[in-house]
Scaffold this motif. Structure first.
Motif, PDB file in Angstrom:
ATOM      1  N   ALA A 183     -28.111 -45.138 -54.297  1.00  0.00           N
ATOM      2  CA  ALA A 183     -28.814 -46.360 -53.927  1.00  0.00           C
ATOM      3  C   ALA A 183     -27.957 -47.601 -54.184  1.00  0.00           C
ATOM      4  O   ALA A 183     -28.310 -48.702 -53.784  1.00  0.00           O
ATOM      5  CB  ALA A 183     -30.120 -46.471 -54.715  1.00  0.00           C
ATOM      6  N   TYR A 184     -26.822 -47.408 -54.858  1.00  0.00           N
ATOM      7  CA  TYR A 184     -26.001 -48.553 -55.244  1.00  0.00           C
ATOM      8  C   TYR A 184     -25.147 -49.036 -54.066  1.00  0.00           C
ATOM      9  O   TYR A 184     -24.397 -48.261 -53.468  1.00  0.00           O
ATOM     10  CB  TYR A 184     -25.100 -48.152 -56.424  1.00  0.00           C
ATOM     11  N   HIS A 185     -25.288 -50.325 -53.731  1.00  0.00           N
ATOM     12  CA  HIS A 185     -24.603 -50.886 -52.577  1.00  0.00           C
ATOM     13  C   HIS A 185     -23.223 -51.382 -53.011  1.00  0.00           C
ATOM     14  O   HIS A 185     -23.064 -52.510 -53.449  1.00  0.00           O
ATOM     15  CB  HIS A 185     -25.439 -52.048 -52.023  1.00  0.00           C
ATOM     16  N   ALA A 186     -22.226 -50.522 -52.899  1.00  0.00           N
ATOM     17  CA  ALA A 186     -20.906 -50.839 -53.460  1.00  0.00           C
ATOM     18  C   ALA A 186     -20.103 -51.772 -52.566  1.00  0.00           C
ATOM     19  O   ALA A 186     -19.333 -52.596 -53.063  1.00  0.00           O
ATOM     20  CB  ALA A 186     -20.122 -49.557 -53.719  1.00  0.00           C
ATOM     21  N   LEU A 187     -20.258 -51.646 -51.240  1.00  0.00           N
ATOM     22  CA  LEU A 187     -19.608 -52.573 -50.314  1.00  0.00           C
ATOM     23  C   LEU A 187     -20.662 -53.086 -49.351  1.00  0.00           C
ATOM     24  O   LEU A 187     -21.387 -52.297 -48.746  1.00  0.00           O
ATOM     25  CB  LEU A 187     -18.484 -51.884 -49.526  1.00  0.00           C
ATOM     26  N   GLY A 210     -15.364 -54.142 -61.352  1.00  0.00           N
ATOM     27  CA  GLY A 210     -16.585 -53.529 -60.851  1.00  0.00           C
ATOM     28  C   GLY A 210     -17.143 -54.160 -59.587  1.00  0.00           C
ATOM     29  O   GLY A 210     -18.234 -53.811 -59.151  1.00  0.00           O
ATOM     30  N   CYS A 211     -16.391 -55.095 -58.970  1.00  0.00           N
ATOM     31  CA  CYS A 211     -16.927 -55.781 -57.788  1.00  0.00           C
ATOM     32  C   CYS A 211     -16.696 -54.987 -56.510  1.00  0.00           C
ATOM     33  O   CYS A 211     -17.181 -55.362 -55.454  1.00  0.00           O
ATOM     34  CB  CYS A 211     -16.327 -57.177 -57.660  1.00  0.00           C
ATOM     35  N   GLY A 212     -15.934 -53.902 -56.585  1.00  0.00           N
ATOM     36  CA  GLY A 212     -15.750 -53.066 -55.398  1.00  0.00           C
ATOM     37  C   GLY A 212     -14.374 -53.155 -54.766  1.00  0.00           C
ATOM     38  O   GLY A 212     -14.177 -52.666 -53.659  1.00  0.00           O
ATOM     39  N   LYS A 213     -13.411 -53.752 -55.452  1.00  0.00           N
ATOM     40  CA  LYS A 213     -12.065 -53.879 -54.892  1.00  0.00           C
ATOM     41  C   LYS A 213     -11.431 -52.510 -54.660  1.00  0.00           C
ATOM     42  O   LYS A 213     -10.936 -52.222 -53.582  1.00  0.00           O
ATOM     43  CB  LYS A 213     -11.156 -54.665 -55.849  1.00  0.00           C
ATOM     44  N   SER A 214     -11.468 -51.677 -55.697  1.00  0.00           N
ATOM     45  CA  SER A 214     -10.860 -50.352 -55.555  1.00  0.00           C
ATOM     46  C   SER A 214     -11.597 -49.551 -54.487  1.00  0.00           C
ATOM     47  O   SER A 214     -10.975 -48.838 -53.707  1.00  0.00           O
ATOM     48  CB  SER A 214     -10.920 -49.594 -56.880  1.00  0.00           C
TER      49      SER A 214
HETATM   50  N1  LIG Z   1     -17.823 -42.357 -57.429  1.00  0.00           N
HETATM   51  C1  LIG Z   1     -18.677 -43.328 -57.753  1.00  0.00           C
HETATM   52  N2  LIG Z   1     -19.999 -43.063 -57.903  1.00  0.00           N
HETATM   53  C2  LIG Z   1     -20.862 -44.036 -58.212  1.00  0.00           C
HETATM   54  N3  LIG Z   1     -20.541 -45.323 -58.407  1.00  0.00           N
HETATM   55  C3  LIG Z   1     -19.250 -45.655 -58.278  1.00  0.00           C
HETATM   56  C4  LIG Z   1     -18.253 -44.687 -57.942  1.00  0.00           C
HETATM   57  N4  LIG Z   1     -17.059 -45.320 -57.880  1.00  0.00           N
HETATM   58  C5  LIG Z   1     -17.297 -46.612 -58.158  1.00  0.00           C
HETATM   59  N5  LIG Z   1     -18.609 -46.825 -58.389  1.00  0.00           N
HETATM   60  C6  LIG Z   1     -19.238 -48.101 -58.702  1.00  0.00           C
HETATM   61  O1  LIG Z   1     -18.898 -49.017 -57.683  1.00  0.00           O
HETATM   62  C7  LIG Z   1     -18.623 -50.293 -58.233  1.00  0.00           C
HETATM   63  C8  LIG Z   1     -17.284 -50.781 -57.774  1.00  0.00           C
HETATM   64  O2  LIG Z   1     -16.277 -50.005 -58.359  1.00  0.00           O
HETATM   65  P1  LIG Z   1     -14.736 -50.323 -58.137  1.00  0.00           P
HETATM   66  O3  LIG Z   1     -14.475 -50.440 -56.680  1.00  0.00           O
HETATM   67  O4  LIG Z   1     -13.960 -49.295 -58.869  1.00  0.00           O
HETATM   68  O5  LIG Z   1     -14.585 -51.725 -58.844  1.00  0.00           O
HETATM   69  P2  LIG Z   1     -13.280 -52.593 -59.109  1.00  0.00           P
HETATM   70  O6  LIG Z   1     -13.504 -53.866 -58.374  1.00  0.00           O
HETATM   71  O7  LIG Z   1     -13.239 -52.837 -60.572  1.00  0.00           O
HETATM   72  O8  LIG Z   1     -12.103 -51.824 -58.621  1.00  0.00           O
HETATM   73  C9  LIG Z   1     -18.719 -50.152 -59.740  1.00  0.00           C
HETATM   74  O9  LIG Z   1     -19.953 -50.696 -60.149  1.00  0.00           O
HETATM   75  C10 LIG Z   1     -18.674 -48.672 -59.972  1.00  0.00           C
HETATM   76  O10 LIG Z   1     -19.472 -48.339 -61.075  1.00  0.00           O
END
Ligand SMILES: Nc1ncnc2c1ncn2[C@@H]1O[C@H](COP(=O)(O)OP(=O)(O)O)[C@@H](O)[C@H]1O
Ligand SMILES: [Mg+2]
Lengths: 278, 364
Positions: free
Chosen positions: B21-25, B45-49
């Motif tokens: 459910a987590y909206h990462a991008l 944790g903002c989603g860069k990686s």
């Molecule tokens: N495989 C995963 N499953 C669930 N949540 C994830 C996963 N990978 C990253 N996240 C979540 O997505 C968000 C962004 O992560 P990330 O892109 O690594 O951040 P950053 O900007 O520090 O590189 C974080 O809140 C992280 O907890």
């Protein structure tokens, strides 16, 4: 003051350890000495700690008269088969269990551990019935290999999964970006790095397969296909028990595997305790 | 900036990514022209990686499209995307020596052994690792490992380089040096680079184009100095620049030409544009834009200083009133804690934001 106390404590622990080791190794010692005693010396009171006149002839008689070479070839066949089946199927399985994290993986892991708890003597009857109905008992050594692999698999998967978990996922990802497929990355990056762990686990499985008794005893009725663990019991006849021959047989049977273990013990301990990358 | 479609090397269109459910991008739109050095910057944790990994093909996206070199790569596995990635942990193959690490990708492509050896020598010369080709990664220092990771990417001559915080495991001085080297390498090779960092200084100094992210969204993107001069909202304003921008609540005066701060003796600052009188705002003042003077002079507001930190070249002043106002002054300034000083800010340096939406009210 503290120093003295620590030294006493260490010495005490050392003595306890020595005692424990002696307790574990005593049967081995008794096996070797008994195999060299005469029939009368075996039952002498007080018991002889070392045979007064070592009977090397017993070994020659056992080697020539008991088909021990055939029995041991069968043991090697079964042990190799068990090791191959376990390693080939277990490596893939433990890799998946190491790499993915979800409810189903947890359930599988739990089930795998459950299997480890079930004793072979309990499993053997249903396995016998099942194998008989599909005609597998026509190939009793193969049947034994399959049945025993199911027993060794959980142990192997748990060791192997631990080895895979020490390998960072980023290494595989780097390989994917560099042009590997998933399978390619597994074979070229993950497997070489987990090699020590897998080899050690395989060696332990081989040793278990070499000494397997319960499944062989129930699934293999043809004397020519039985492993050494069964062959040894042929000496236990209702009226006469030739202890020295049994012990000589046992000595020939286990000395190679014991030697291998002693020679490789450093690698085994390292493989079990350290990660792939150190 | 006007970008012709044919020069676009990497394009994100409405890309969304969910972890459960987590909206990462969240609706990512981004166009990167050929040869540009783009920095993705934002707090941890903002989603860069995640964004970088979707580009590399290491994560699947939930919706949207990603283009690389004019081709939609949504369903294309990483190995066919022709992108090179430098990982934060370097991810060097521990069982291979430096030469094998450098040329692993070429080996997978079926390049012959002699050509691979030549390539390894060539790249080793570029990154200064000629003497280390036969070493295993564990026999290298952190900085050397970092170089091997860079070399492994360079060898491939890929469509683009992806960097995920490649310098964050190095010590401060090496980091500054590598910053320059990576930038110089980029100029020499001229290929497209996407560089992820949480360090805004790194982003500002290295990149042609900076993308600021927060909570899976792009907050603002543009050339570095534009982000500094015209931040689109409070988040970007506070994130870019060091020390961070001061934020003070205020209200537009009757005239509409100045703003009264809710701060100490309620000083009034002239603003560069005319605003609706009585409108509540958040005023953003960069610490380095505050000019010091005599508290009694005309046009200066009086502020009492509670503490002073001197580094020699610069002096940091902290106000006693809340919200704490940080001022960066020349190292030659003789200010002591407890002093009352006069401050002035040029109207063009007064940033105004909406208190509710935090969006900038200054028109460029
Ligand atoms: N495989 C995963 N499953 C669930 N949540 C994830 C996963 N990978 C990253 N996240 C979540 O997505 C968000 C962004 O992560 P990330 O892109 O690594 O951040 P950053 O900007 O520090 O590189 C974080 O809140 C992280 O907890
Ligand atoms: Mg990250």
């Amino acid at each position: 003051m503290m120093g003295m106390k620590r030294i006493y404590k260490n010495q005490l622990l050392f003595i306890v350890a020595l005692f424990a080791v002696a307790l574990y190794l005593f049967p081995l010692y008794w096996m070797y000495t008994t195999s060299l005693k005469t029939d009368t010396a075996i039952f002498a009171i007080p018991p002889q700690l070392l045979p007064s006149s070592p009977q090397w002839q017993t070994y020659i008689d056992v080697w020539n008269g008991s088909n021990i070479v055939r029995y041991m070839s069968n043991s090697v066949f079964i042990a190799t088969g068990v090791t191959l089946v376990t390693v080939i199927f277990g490596s893939g399985a433990s890799y998946v269990l190491a790499r993915y994290r979800n409810v189903w993986i947890d359930i599988s892991l739990f089930t795998v551990l459950m299997l480890q708890v079930l004793p072979p003597s309990l499993m053997v009857t249903p396995i016998f019935v099942a194998f008989a109905s599909i005609g597998l008992l026509e190939y009793p050594r193969i049947a034994t290999i399959l049945a025993f692999s199911a027993k060794t698999m959980p142990f192997f998967v748990i060791l192997c999964r631990a080895a895979f978990m020490t390998i960072p996922r980023e290494l595989e990802e780097a390989a994917l970006v560099d042009g590997n497929s998933r399978a390619g990355a597994f074979v070229m990056i993950v497997l070489p790095l987990a090699r020590n762990g897998i080899l050690v686990a395989a060696l332990l499985i081989f040793m278990q397969g070499f000494g397997e008794y319960v499944y062989s005893a129930s699934l293999i009725s043809d004397n020519r296909l039985q492993p050494a663990s069964i062959g040894m019991t042929n000496y236990l006849q209702p009226n006469i028990v030739t202890w020295n021959s049994i012990m000589a047989f046992a000595a020939i049977y286990i000395t190679p595997i014991l030697a291998a273990f002693v020679l490789l013990q450093r690698h085994i301990v390292n493989g079990l305790t350290s990660g792939a990358l150190k | 900036m006007n970008i012709d479609d044919s020069t676009i090397q990497i394009g994100f269109t409405d890309v969304n990514k969910f972890y459960g459910a987590y909206h990462a991008l969240n609706s990512i739109n981004l166009s990167i022209p050929k040869g540009q050095f783009v920095a993705l910057v934002g707090p941890s944790g903002c989603g860069k990686s995640t964004l970088l990994r979707t580009l590399a093909g290491l994560e699947e996206i939930s919706s949207g499209t990603i283009n690389v070199g004019g081709r939609t790569v949504n369903d294309i596995p990483p190995r066919k995307r022709d992108l090179a990635m430098v990982f934060q942990s370097y991810a060097l193959y521990p069982h291979m020596n430096v030469r094998e690490n450098l040329t692993y990708a070429l080996r997978l492509k079926g390049v012959s052994k002699e050509i691979r050896a030549n390539k390894a020598d060539e790249v080793a010369a570029i990154i200064g690792l000629e003497d280390l080709l036969d070493r295993k990664p564990r026999e290298l220092s952190g900085g050397q490992r970092q170089r091997v990771a860079m070399g492994r990417a360079i060898v491939r001559e890929p469509q683009a380089f992806l960097f995920d915080e490649p310098l964050s495991n190095l010590d401060a001085s090496l980091r500054v040096r590598m910053r320059k080297e990576i930038r110089a390498l980029h100029e020499r090779i001229g290929s497209t680079s996407v560089y992820v960092t949480h360090d805004q200084v790194e982003a500002m100094t290295m990149a042609d184009h900076v993308v600021v992210m927060r909570a899976g969204k792009i907050e603002q993107q543009g050339v570095p100095l534009d982000l500094y001069k015209n931040p689109a909202n409070c988040f970007v304003a506070g994130f870019i620049g060091s020390p961070a921008m001061n934020f003070i609540p205020g209200v537009i005066d009757e005239s509409g030409e100045s703003v009264t701060l809710d701060f100490e003796e309620s000083p009034s600052l002239p603003i560069a544009q005319s605003m609706q009188p009585g409108r509540p705002v958040v005023v953003g003042l960069r610490p380095e834009h505050v000019e010091l003077g005599d508290a009694q002079s005309c046009g200066y507001a009086a502020i009492s200083i509670s503490s002073v930190e001197e580094t020699g070249s610069t002096t940091y002043l902290f106000s006693s009133a809340t919200p704490e106002l940080v001022i960066v002054a020349d190292g030659s300034q003789q200010v002591r804690s407890g002093d009352v000083i006069g401050v002035k800010i040029a109207p063009t340096n007064v940033h105004l934001f909406d208190p509710e939406t935090e969006v900038s009210l200054s028109n460029g």
